[in-house]
Design a protein around this motif. Structure first.
Motif, PDB file in Angstrom:
ATOM      1  N   VAL A  26     -11.083  -0.771  -9.387  1.00  0.00           N
ATOM      2  CA  VAL A  26     -10.061  -1.565 -10.255  1.00  0.00           C
ATOM      3  C   VAL A  26      -9.866  -0.258 -10.183  1.00  0.00           C
ATOM      4  O   VAL A  26      -8.234  -0.023  -9.310  1.00  0.00           O
ATOM      5  N   GLU A  27      -9.050   0.605 -11.090  1.00  0.00           N
ATOM      6  CA  GLU A  27      -7.755   2.131 -11.528  1.00  0.00           C
ATOM      7  C   GLU A  27      -7.959   2.314 -10.995  1.00  0.00           C
ATOM      8  O   GLU A  27      -7.142   2.624  -9.750  1.00  0.00           O
ATOM      9  N   GLU A  28      -9.271   2.981  -9.972  1.00  0.00           N
ATOM     10  CA  GLU A  28      -9.391   3.815  -9.072  1.00  0.00           C
ATOM     11  C   GLU A  28      -8.823   3.190  -7.129  1.00  0.00           C
ATOM     12  O   GLU A  28      -8.202   3.830  -6.838  1.00  0.00           O
ATOM     13  N   ILE A  29      -9.354   1.842  -7.327  1.00  0.00           N
ATOM     14  CA  ILE A  29      -8.312   1.705  -5.854  1.00  0.00           C
ATOM     15  C   ILE A  29      -7.112   1.544  -6.478  1.00  0.00           C
ATOM     16  O   ILE A  29      -5.994   2.001  -5.279  1.00  0.00           O
ATOM     17  N   LYS A  30      -6.529   1.079  -7.237  1.00  0.00           N
ATOM     18  CA  LYS A  30      -5.361   1.217  -7.418  1.00  0.00           C
ATOM     19  C   LYS A  30      -4.008   2.242  -7.162  1.00  0.00           C
ATOM     20  O   LYS A  30      -3.363   2.602  -6.595  1.00  0.00           O
ATOM     21  N   LEU A  31      -4.699   3.284  -7.288  1.00  0.00           N
ATOM     22  CA  LEU A  31      -3.964   4.846  -6.672  1.00  0.00           C
ATOM     23  C   LEU A  31      -4.247   4.938  -5.716  1.00  0.00           C
ATOM     24  O   LEU A  31      -4.038   5.748  -5.393  1.00  0.00           O
ATOM     25  N   LEU A  32      -5.359   4.840  -5.030  1.00  0.00           N
ATOM     26  CA  LEU A  32      -6.305   5.515  -4.159  1.00  0.00           C
ATOM     27  C   LEU A  32      -4.492   4.344  -2.631  1.00  0.00           C
ATOM     28  O   LEU A  32      -4.378   4.494  -1.760  1.00  0.00           O
ATOM     29  N   THR A  33      -4.871   3.032  -3.182  1.00  0.00           N
ATOM     30  CA  THR A  33      -3.926   2.102  -2.363  1.00  0.00           C
ATOM     31  C   THR A  33      -1.848   2.882  -2.092  1.00  0.00           C
ATOM     32  O   THR A  33      -1.531   3.012  -1.424  1.00  0.00           O
ATOM     33  N   LEU A  34      -1.628   4.047  -3.503  1.00  0.00           N
ATOM     34  CA  LEU A  34      -0.543   4.275  -3.464  1.00  0.00           C
ATOM     35  C   LEU A  34      -0.642   5.723  -2.260  1.00  0.00           C
ATOM     36  O   LEU A  34       0.735   6.024  -1.644  1.00  0.00           O
ATOM     37  N   VAL A  35      -1.593   6.751  -1.899  1.00  0.00           N
ATOM     38  CA  VAL A  35      -1.611   7.420  -1.189  1.00  0.00           C
ATOM     39  C   VAL A  35      -1.302   7.035   0.282  1.00  0.00           C
ATOM     40  O   VAL A  35      -0.598   8.228   0.928  1.00  0.00           O
ATOM     41  N   VAL A  39      12.702   3.108   3.072  1.00  0.00           N
ATOM     42  CA  VAL A  39      12.034   1.646   2.672  1.00  0.00           C
ATOM     43  C   VAL A  39      10.904   2.340   1.965  1.00  0.00           C
ATOM     44  O   VAL A  39      10.674   1.499   1.065  1.00  0.00           O
ATOM     45  N   TYR A  40      10.189   2.920   2.431  1.00  0.00           N
ATOM     46  CA  TYR A  40       9.116   3.987   2.081  1.00  0.00           C
ATOM     47  C   TYR A  40       9.373   4.169   0.809  1.00  0.00           C
ATOM     48  O   TYR A  40       9.034   4.213  -0.458  1.00  0.00           O
ATOM     49  N   ALA A  41      10.585   4.953   0.561  1.00  0.00           N
ATOM     50  CA  ALA A  41      10.654   5.725  -0.647  1.00  0.00           C
ATOM     51  C   ALA A  41      11.169   4.659  -1.989  1.00  0.00           C
ATOM     52  O   ALA A  41      10.874   4.239  -3.312  1.00  0.00           O
ATOM     53  N   LEU A  42      11.951   3.184  -1.457  1.00  0.00           N
ATOM     54  CA  LEU A  42      12.244   2.610  -2.659  1.00  0.00           C
ATOM     55  C   LEU A  42      10.913   1.792  -2.732  1.00  0.00           C
ATOM     56  O   LEU A  42      10.786   1.042  -3.927  1.00  0.00           O
ATOM     57  N   ALA A  43       9.573   1.903  -2.054  1.00  0.00           N
ATOM     58  CA  ALA A  43       8.612   0.767  -2.318  1.00  0.00           C
ATOM     59  C   ALA A  43       8.031   1.431  -3.374  1.00  0.00           C
ATOM     60  O   ALA A  43       7.565   1.455  -4.609  1.00  0.00           O
ATOM     61  N   ILE A  44       7.986   3.217  -3.714  1.00  0.00           N
ATOM     62  CA  ILE A  44       7.234   3.784  -4.402  1.00  0.00           C
ATOM     63  C   ILE A  44       7.991   4.287  -5.253  1.00  0.00           C
ATOM     64  O   ILE A  44       7.782   4.691  -6.770  1.00  0.00           O
TER      65      ILE A  44
END
Length: 166
Positions: A38-47, A77-82
């Motif tokens: 789950v932790e790896e999935i969370k990270l990869l969804t940020l890519v 928008v993308y910048a504000l999301a991250i």
């Protein structure tokens, strides 16, 4: 390159593998292994989000500050999301992204150049444990130029605590 030999995104391949692994871990009641997955999935969804910020940094670096291009809004928008995640984990990289991707009246978009944004995004990715090579690159922006394909040795679980608590 961020594509596999079949032309699909490497991150999508890895996510698919992790989803199947997670299903097997749930079926086997392997909670510890499942938590790591789950932790790896969370990270990869940020890519994809990081890649989108990079895309619009490249596209917006030559746009006039008075332009009505939708690309300016999309980049913001993308910048504000991250940015909230970046501010919690890598404030100096967050500041660079904010200065370059958030619209300011009369100020040149991406004024420090797409490479400055790419460097910040690469630093951020590595700092939270994302393999920099998953981000890809173009001739205008190479987020891994200081990192190769490396990632931070330890994941930062605090990142996800902050996200859930918000």
């Amino acid at each position: 390159q961020s594509l596999n030999g079949d032309g699909y995104a490497k991150v999508n391949d890895r996510l698919e593998d992790l989803l199947y692994a997670g299903k097997g871990e749930i079926d086997a009641m392997g909670c510890t292994a499942f938590e790591k997955t789950v932790e790896e999935i969370k990270l990869l969804t940020l890519v994809p989000l990081i890649q989108s910020v990079l895309r619009y940094a490249i596209q917006n670096q030559d746009i006039s500050p008075s332009s009505d291009s939708a690309d300016l809004a999309l980049g913001e928008v993308y910048a504000l999301a991250i940015l909230p995640i970046m501010e919690a984990t890598d404030p100096s990289s967050a500041a660079i992204v904010q200065e370059n991707m958030i619209y300011q009246d009369g100020v040149q978009p991406t004024r420090d150049g797409a490479q400055a944004v790419a460097d910040a995004m690469g630093n951020f990715a590595v700092s939270i444990g994302i393999r920099c090579s998953l981000l890809g690159y173009t001739s205008q922006a190479k987020p891994c130029r200081y990192h190769g394909g490396s990632s931070a040795p330890n994941l930062k679980p605090v990142l996800w605590t902050l996200m859930v608590a918000s």
